[in-house]
Scaffold this active site. Structure first.
Site, short mmCIF file in Angstrom:
data_model
loop_
_atom_site.label_atom_id
_atom_site.label_comp_id
_atom_site.label_asym_id
_atom_site.label_seq_id
_atom_site.Cartn_x
_atom_site.Cartn_y
_atom_site.Cartn_z
N PRO A 221 -21.64 -74.88 -40.32
CG PRO A 221 -22.50 -75.19 -38.18
CD PRO A 221 -21.48 -75.65 -39.13
CD GLU A 222 -21.96 -71.80 -45.86
OE1 GLU A 222 -22.40 -70.84 -46.51
OE2 GLU A 222 -21.41 -72.77 -46.41
#
Length: 288
Positions: free
Chosen positions: A2-3
């Site tokens: 996850p960015e």
DNA sequence: CACTTGACCTGTCCGC
DNA sequence: TGCGGACAGGTCAAGT
């Protein structure tokens, strides 16, 4: 994992699903997943109601009525999946990528008083959850050092370019991944925005012009906004709060597309290592 | 100090 | 099939 766009997608999902719910019980596997789960859980988490779900950079903050906050970092493979009564099976439009929960990668389970659950899954165990007073969250080292939110309305192209000056001698990809320069950029959106701005990832920061920084600023924001619209990127592990995948990878221009044609010029996309990470470029559009 | 590399873990995929 | 090695969306600590 996850960015920024994926964490933001989880935040939005959780906001709709758990705000107002009251925590009945908490379970965790080892201290690794929830290192400070001690007496504080009994005193400030059990019986507390969720008041808000916030995000800063790639960090989620679940605020409680006790003025404590559950701080969560999903790292590479973390997932936060909510389960109410109903679990939809294969083929259903609401099908989850995740099967029965808890499963073998479940690190923490939170049970709410209405019988629903929130599961923190993390295959690689790099992620973590911490419980701390809400007022202390800004004092953790990461929060003190992390750069500005790139999608905030008042974050300007000028400030963006200015913040890279400190990292003049490193390459632009390493600088983009540096959370103290700008918050929330990870490997996918670094590659995607560099392609958009036609900048080679190994260019040194101090060789990049003002015009190029202005373009990179625009491309980074465009790519991240599109990714949020598409619910993030699911390459393998990432799912939203309902266990569903994001579709940005269908729109990716270079990331994990080595061997395919550049959508701008048709040249073959290549992959190599930069800043220690797998990196994808169009060798015609992005020259060193 | 600035920058780069390895470590943290588990799972999967690819080549032999 | 089996096995070894490389690799995976992130960040730290330790190295140079």
């Amino acid at each position: 994992m996850p960015e920024l766009p994926e964490v933001e997608t989880v935040r939005r999902g959780l906001s709709a699903l758990i705000i107002g719910k009251t925590i009945k019980a908490e379970q965790h596997d080892t201290p690794k997943g929830f290192p400070n789960a001690t007496a504080d859980v009994a005193g400030f988490m059990i019986g507390a109601t969720i008041t808000d779900v916030r995000r800063r950079a790639k960090v989620l903050m679940v605020d409680l009525s006790t003025e404590y906050t559950i701080v969560i970092h999903l790292k590479m493979t973390g997932q936060l999946v909510f389960r109410g009564e109903q679990v939809f099976g294969a083929g259903h439009p609401n099908e989850s990528l995740i099967g029965e929960l808890p499963d073998r990668s479940t690190r923490v389970t939170i049970e709410f008083t209405d019988g629903s659950h929130l599961y923190f899954n993390d295959q690689r165990k790099f992620g973590w959850m911490r419980l701390m007073p809400t007022l202390e969250v800004p004092n953790i080292d990461f929060m003190k050092k992390v750069g500005p939110e790139p999608l905030e309305a008042d974050f300007t192209a000028t400030e963006f370019a200015q913040r890279f000056k400190r990292r003049g001698k490193t390459n632009i990809k390493a600088a983009l991944l540096d959370q103290t320069v700008v918050a929330g950029v990870g490997n996918i959106y670094a590659d995607e925005s560099l392609w958009g701005a036609k900048i080679h990832p190994k260019r040194l920061v101090n060789t990049i012009s003002e015009d190029e920084f202005a373009l990179l600023y625009t491309e980074l924001r465009a790519v991240m906004n599109l990714a949020i619209e598409k619910g993030g990127s699911t390459d393998k592990n990432y799912v939203n709060a309902e266990g569903k995948r994001g579709s940005y990878m269908d729109f990716a221009r270079v990331f994990r597309r080595e061997g395919q044609a550049c959508p701008r010029c048709g040249a073959e996309i290549i992959k190599f290592k930069a800043a220690g990470r797998g990196t994808h470029i169009c060798p015609v559009c992005q020259v060193q």
